[in-house]
Scaffold this motif. Structure first.
Motif, short mmCIF file in Angstrom:
data_model
loop_
_atom_site.label_atom_id
_atom_site.label_comp_id
_atom_site.label_asym_id
_atom_site.label_seq_id
_atom_site.Cartn_x
_atom_site.Cartn_y
_atom_site.Cartn_z
N PHE A 55 0.79 -1.23 0.00
CA PHE A 55 0.00 0.00 0.00
C PHE A 55 0.83 1.28 0.00
O PHE A 55 0.36 2.33 0.39
N GLN A 56 2.07 1.19 -0.42
CA GLN A 56 2.93 2.37 -0.56
C GLN A 56 2.99 2.72 -2.04
O GLN A 56 3.22 1.84 -2.87
N PRO A 57 2.83 3.99 -2.39
CA PRO A 57 2.94 4.36 -3.80
C PRO A 57 4.38 4.20 -4.28
O PRO A 57 5.31 4.20 -3.47
N PRO A 58 4.57 4.06 -5.59
CA PRO A 58 5.94 3.92 -6.10
C PRO A 58 6.74 5.21 -5.89
O PRO A 58 6.18 6.30 -5.85
N GLU A 59 8.03 5.03 -5.71
CA GLU A 59 8.94 6.18 -5.61
C GLU A 59 9.07 6.79 -7.00
O GLU A 59 9.22 6.08 -7.99
N GLN A 60 8.96 8.10 -7.09
CA GLN A 60 9.10 8.78 -8.37
C GLN A 60 10.38 9.61 -8.36
O GLN A 60 10.60 10.40 -7.46
N VAL A 61 11.23 9.38 -9.39
CA VAL A 61 12.50 10.08 -9.50
C VAL A 61 12.57 10.75 -10.86
O VAL A 61 12.21 10.15 -11.87
N MET A 62 13.02 11.98 -10.89
CA MET A 62 13.21 12.70 -12.15
C MET A 62 14.69 12.65 -12.52
O MET A 62 15.55 12.85 -11.68
#
Length: 76
Positions: A55-62
């Motif tokens: 239930f954790q959203p994915p980590e988003q990296v730019m």
């Protein structure tokens, strides 16, 4: 995206590629129905890495370059 795809092929990783004209997307299978998603749009890359926790959203990296994406994926 060519450099990333070549590295995945070299390491025998399973992935899918989509190009809708505006953005290019790579889906890299990492098992257990999870995948890393890399989206190339304009001059940058968005990298979505699934969490190990439920239930954790994915980590988003730019990222701005393919080399940064490869480094984030642990290839360089």
């Amino acid at each position: 995206m060519n450099k990333i795809q070549n590295k995945l092929i070299e390491n025998e990783r399973t992935f899918e590629f989509e190009n809708d004209g505006e953005e290019k997307t790579l889906y890299i299978s990492i098992g257990n129905e999870k995948e890393i998603v890399i989206i190339k749009r304009g001059l940058g890359y968005r990298l979505f890495i699934p969490s190990d926790k439920l239930f954790q959203p994915p980590e988003q990296v730019m990222c701005t370059t393919e080399d940064e994406v490869l480094k984030r994926l642990g290839y360089e």
